[in-house]
Write a protein that holds these residues in place. Structure first.
Motif, mmCIF file in Angstrom:
data_model
loop_
_atom_site.group_PDB
_atom_site.id
_atom_site.type_symbol
_atom_site.label_atom_id
_atom_site.label_comp_id
_atom_site.label_asym_id
_atom_site.label_seq_id
_atom_site.Cartn_x
_atom_site.Cartn_y
_atom_site.Cartn_z
ATOM 1 N N MET A 1 0.819 -1.210 0.000
ATOM 2 C CA MET A 1 0.000 0.000 0.000
ATOM 3 C C MET A 1 0.859 1.269 0.000
ATOM 4 O O MET A 1 0.535 2.258 -0.620
ATOM 5 C CB MET A 1 -0.908 -0.006 1.222
ATOM 6 N N PHE A 2 1.965 1.216 0.768
ATOM 7 C CA PHE A 2 2.888 2.359 0.813
ATOM 8 C C PHE A 2 4.332 1.885 0.643
ATOM 9 O O PHE A 2 4.665 0.773 1.029
ATOM 10 C CB PHE A 2 2.776 3.086 2.162
ATOM 11 N N LYS A 3 5.151 2.747 0.045
ATOM 12 C CA LYS A 3 6.579 2.453 0.009
ATOM 13 C C LYS A 3 7.347 3.666 0.502
ATOM 14 O O LYS A 3 6.813 4.777 0.528
ATOM 15 C CB LYS A 3 6.997 2.088 -1.415
ATOM 16 N N ARG A 4 8.584 3.405 0.880
ATOM 17 C CA ARG A 4 9.400 4.519 1.367
ATOM 18 C C ARG A 4 10.020 5.269 0.206
ATOM 19 O O ARG A 4 10.593 4.664 -0.689
ATOM 20 C CB ARG A 4 10.502 4.008 2.281
ATOM 21 N N ASP A 27 9.533 6.795 12.385
ATOM 22 C CA ASP A 27 8.238 6.167 12.131
ATOM 23 C C ASP A 27 7.361 6.242 13.371
ATOM 24 O O ASP A 27 7.857 6.125 14.490
ATOM 25 C CB ASP A 27 8.408 4.666 11.805
ATOM 26 N N ALA A 31 2.607 4.155 10.997
ATOM 27 C CA ALA A 31 3.348 4.264 9.737
ATOM 28 C C ALA A 31 4.136 2.993 9.485
ATOM 29 O O ALA A 31 4.174 2.476 8.363
ATOM 30 C CB ALA A 31 4.269 5.482 9.767
ATOM 31 N N LEU A 34 1.834 0.335 8.239
ATOM 32 C CA LEU A 34 1.390 0.587 6.863
ATOM 33 C C LEU A 34 2.472 0.176 5.864
ATOM 34 O O LEU A 34 2.196 -0.504 4.877
ATOM 35 C CB LEU A 34 1.045 2.069 6.662
ATOM 36 N N VAL A 35 3.696 0.587 6.128
ATOM 37 C CA VAL A 35 4.752 0.328 5.161
ATOM 38 C C VAL A 35 5.139 -1.155 5.188
ATOM 39 O O VAL A 35 5.621 -1.696 4.186
ATOM 40 C CB VAL A 35 5.950 1.275 5.375
#
Lengths: 97, 370, 468
Positions: A1-4, A27, A31, A34-35
């Motif tokens: 869903m999320f990337k850094r 973080d 967060a 999520l990542v």
């Protein structure tokens, strides 16, 4: 869903439901979840529906998790710390966690 | 033109609504006047304890009569009011308290009351497994329980209306005067005339009494409560303490209501209370010691309902000592919820017949006269 | 910083470390007031300047210059002499200005001679079917993750709603190299009619050029579709977004749906403190009743920033300064402060384009007043139908609704259902939100553990007990 976007910040080792996860300094718990691609962080006490972080600004209380044994912490407001233990919160959490 | 009724009931708390219902059940036509809405204050937001345990002798007959009504509450008001009976347990925190409880239970037994029962450590642990180990025993009243206060008040209101009572909400009483053989109640929507008047105005009852020429010393109080988020079921009875202020109860939705009589600062003219966290911290410490399992529970809300406390901590129930056709029903001093159903019946009986079979000696307003 | 390190009393307590709070604390401390600023987040900046002192997003073009303007504000506050405490959750404020605060699991009660509430804004509830599914978040949430942790949406991302923040987030995602499957624009076309009279002011405001540029930037890289129906679909998590206009019904596979329909004041602390509020029909929200210095109905308590009514970050800082000047003048009349008239003029300029933006981005009724099984209260899982039925049965206000349905009684304490419940009651009972009112809110405005409460220092309990 999320990337850094950038791998800034020192690695911080935490566990989520016993599984080792590498978060980054800076973080919040929410967060990091999520990542890490966690699909939900709690189930509701009323119907047991899965929930994940929603607002990330301390308003919605959907990112409630158990942190180091203390239940119902707002994951979006708690910074990760080396060795932190995070548990998915199932429904009505156990009293005295 | 003035509205007319058989009785004007001032105050739409549980007591006023109960009296209105019982008057209607007797075939009378009451008008109930409530300045806010039914159950807005203490009646709607109290701890919901339905308790016979640890009551003053003067209220025990009323309390026992009320218990009978609670046990068939659905029949009376068409709603179970969330009433559940798992008993109330008074926990002793040391042997000295235990000795006091033993004497009280013995004394009650001699007077013919058997609802309070002394329990030892083992029975206490069986009833309240989560209680801390230092407690040597306590007293239980097994028929006691708890109900949902707002739902209860609303149910009485609704049934009263169904049975013919008129309930006027958002209506303020502005004056009271005798007009021939009736009372003329001036309100924000015009006058109402009725031969009989019931003062069930809770925290505002002293003003009604004063307007009737029968001033009475009464404190306005706001006992604080706080509630946790939902927890798994771990305790069934309501738990109370004597030495320290605590009442403790888990609702069937899992939330735990913590009260016990620490007071907020009330502002009755603004319908407002200010929570005193320093005192709630004392409650939190007590729970911390008594229920170690609760230490990480989260408090999500604290509140206080405004109500009246009499100097002797028991209510005023009965006819006025000075005015004909006036009846008082106020000053329940933070423990009036359980008494609501029967006190309404007794008031209706008094209004309709001039007398009651339930002993209420000791609750008259005359006791405050020099 | 530990709770025990706090002084028992401060001249000024500022609650919230966004632009209003930072500007207020900075000005007051420089004028010589002993000033403490609490923010529940680990770092300062509030939502708009979230992560301003720590963001891993170093390419300044991604978040934009408006974001980086916050750095100066933060630096000023840090060197002002104000005590800035992060990770500090204020859970109570009473009319005597006693502040209940928790830091690291320990609670304290401190007193302040003046309080400035600068708790800012939150996103307006956006109750569409499926909005509680994992995979559905607020646009503001995604923006926070981007600012504070440098997180970028990675899967198939759909953005839906209306309002400036929606477009800003889309631009930031695109600049950072992210991809957006679709932007579902829910802005009702009819809004233009009411917005148009305010266009001249808007054209003169700083928002005009910026806004146009932003829209062009986003439209060039992401498909924009108008929608007046949106539904998040999935079993355990979001799998697709259904949307449409009129009869049309479309669906798009999605991993992340970001919702946004404007921001509203974060009213919980102010209402619980007894501050009087009123309905703002243009912004469709409750806001505190304030004097020109942002003083509230409770003596000694001011509300600055977007918590005073939505006006944006730059305006928030000016409002914070005005409230702080009033506090300094009251407590230390001899101190030197900036000329309030100059600050007011700057504020006026900042507020110029607001009316146009508010009317244009006013969310549609159907997205504020849901129907059927759509959840209204996320915490207690109360549906629109339940609220509707209860209102039809005679339930007149949100507080009675709370007692009947438990809506607003969960941990979020009405933050994500309050406005919806008020509007649904008003709609059903054919009256106005102003008439219906809002939840009576009770402290703690943020949950605290029993252990935290029990940790209040004994000396403090005794001291307060004697004073009362």
């Amino acid at each position: 869903m999320f990337k850094r976007l950038a791998e800034a910040g020192a690695p911080v080792a935490i566990t989520v439901d016993g599984k080792a996860i590498s978060a980054r300094a800076g973080d919040t718990v929410a967060a990091a979840l999520l990542v890490a691609g966690i699909d939900h962080c709690r189930t509701t006490p009323v119907t047991g529906a899965p929930r994940a972080p929603y607002c990330l600004m301390g308003v919605c209380f959907d990112c409630l998790v158990t942190v180091d044994g203390v239940g119902s912490r707002q994951g979006c407001l708690v910074p990760v710390r080396e060795g932190m233990t995070i548990e998915t919160q199932l429904g009505k959490r156990e009293a005295g966690r | 033109m003035a509205r007319s009724a058989d009785v004007v009931v001032i105050g739409g708390g549980l007591h006023g609504c109960s009296t209105a219902l019982h008057l209607a059940l007797r075939g009378l036509r009451p008008i109930l006047v409530e300045k806010d809405y039914a159950g807005r204050h203490a009646s709607g937001v109290n701890a919901g304890g339905v308790r016979q345990l640890a009551r003053h002798l003067a209220e025990i007959p009323l309390s026992i009569a009320s218990m009978g009504l609670w046990e068939k509450i659905e029949e009376l008001v068409g709603d179970d009011c969330g009433f559940e009976s798992h008993g109330t347990v008074l926990v002793a925190e040391n042997e000295e308290e235990m000795a006091g409880f033993r004497a009280r239970v013995e004394d009650l037994r001699l007077k013919g009351f058997t609802h309070e029962e002394l329990i030892d450590r083992a029975e206490l642990k069986r009833l309240v497994p989560a209680v801390a180990d230092h407690c040597p025993g306590g007293v239980v009243s097994r028929r006691d329980g708890a109900a949902d206060p707002f739902r209860t008040t609303q149910a009485f209101r609704r049934r009263a209306i169904e049975k013919g009572a008129e309930v006027l909400e958002g209506v303020t009483v502005t004056g009271l005067a005798r007009a021939g053989s009736v009372w003329r109640v001036e309100t924000s929507i015009g006058p109402i005339e009725a031969p009989k008047l019931v003062n069930a105005a809770g925290a505002w009852a002293d003003r009604i009494a004063a307007a009737l020429g029968e001033p009475v010393a009464m404190d306005v109080i706001a006992p604080m409560l706080m509630v946790t988020s939902r927890l798994p079921a771990f305790i069934e009875p309501v738990v109370i303490l004597r030495g320290r202020k605590l009442s403790f109860k888990q609702l069937d939705n899992g939330t735990v209501v913590i009260g016990g009589g620490h007071l907020a600062v009330p502002y009755r003219d603004e319908n407002r209370t200010v929570i005193d966290w320093a005192k709630l911290a004392i409650s939190a410490r007590t729970v911390w010691e008594l229920f170690p399992a609760m230490r990480a529970a989260t408090i999500v809300r604290a509140w206080a309902g405004i109500e009246a406390r009499m100097p002797d901590d028991i209510p005023v129930v009965g006819p006025s000592a000075t005015s004909e056709g006036v009846f008082h029903q106020f000053g329940f001093s933070a423990h009036g919820f359980q008494l609501g159903p029967a006190t309404g019946a007794v008031m209706a009986e008094l209004v309709a017949t001039g007398a009651t079979n339930t002993p209420i000696d000791g609750l008259g307003i005359g006791r405050f006269k020099r | 910083m530990n709770a025990s390190d706090l002084a028992p009393t401060y001249d000024l307590a500022v609650i919230g470390g966004g632009p209003a709070g930072l500007a207020a604390a900075s000005l007051a401390a420089r004028a010589g007031l002993s000033t403490v600023l609490f923010d529940e987040n680990p770092g300062i900046g509030g939502q708009i300047y979230r992560g301003i002192t720590s963001t891993p997003v170093t390419d300044r073009t991604i978040l934009g210059e408006d974001y980086w303007a916050g750095a100066e504000l933060a630096a000023e506050a840090k060197t002002s002499g104000a005590l800035i405490v992060g990770g500090a959750t204020v859970w109570s404020l009473d009319p005597q200005r006693i502040v209940g605060v928790s830091i690291g699991g320990k609670a304290r009660l401190i007193e302040a001679r003046r309080v400035i509430i600068a708790t800012g804004a939150q996103e307006r509830p956006f109750p569409v079917p499926g909005w509680t599914l994992p995979g559905v978040m607020t646009a503001g949430g995604a923006q926070t993750a981007l600012k504070a942790q440098g997180l970028l949406p990675a899967g198939r991302t759909v953005i839906a709603g209306t309002g400036p923040l929606l477009w800003l987030l889309a631009a930031q995602i695109l600049r950072a190299g992210g991809k957006i499957e679709a932007i579902l624009d829910t802005t009702p076309r009819a809004n233009w009619l009411r917005a148009l009279p305010h266009l001249p002011d808007f054209v003169l405001s700083p928002y005009f050029a910026k806004g146009l540029k932003l829209l062009r930037e986003v439209r060039a890289k992401a498909p924009v579709v108008r929608a007046d129906r949106i539904e998040a679909v999935g079993t355990e998590r979001l799998s697709e977004v259904r949307f449409g206009r009129g009869d049309g019904d479309r669906r798009i596979a999605a991993d992340l749906l970001l919702l946004h329909q404007g921001i509203v004041p974060n009213v919980n602390l102010a209402i619980a403190a007894g501050v009087a509020h009123e309905w703002n029909e243009r912004q469709l929200c409750f806001q505190p009743v304030l004097d020109p210095d942002f003083g509230s109905s409770v003596p000694g308590i001011a509300v600055a920033g977007d918590g005073a009514g939505i006006a944006g970050g730059t305006a928030a800082a000016e409002r914070g300064r005005i409230a702080a000047i009033a506090a300094v003048c009251a407590l230390k009349p001899q101190a030197t402060v900036p000329d309030p008239q100059t600050v007011r003029q700057r504020l006026q300029r900042e507020e110029m384009g607001r009316a146009f933006l508010d009317w244009l981005n006013r969310p549609a009724e159907r997205f504020r007043q849901p129907e059927g099984d759509t959840l209204v209260c996320r915490c207690e899982e109360v549906t629109a139908q339940q609220v509707h039925d209860m209102a039809a049965m005679g339930c007149e206000g949100p507080n009675q609704m709370k007692a009947f349905l438990r809506c607003g009684m969960g941990p979020c304490q009405g933050r994500l259902c309050g406005l919806t419940v008020t509007e649904l009651i008003a709609q059903q009972r054919d009256t106005t939100p102003a008439e219906v009112g809002y939840y009576r809110l009770r402290p703690p405005v943020k949950p605290i553990t029993l252990a935290e409460l029990a940790s209040l220092p004994i000396s403090e309990i005794e001291r307060k007990a004697v004073e009362r």
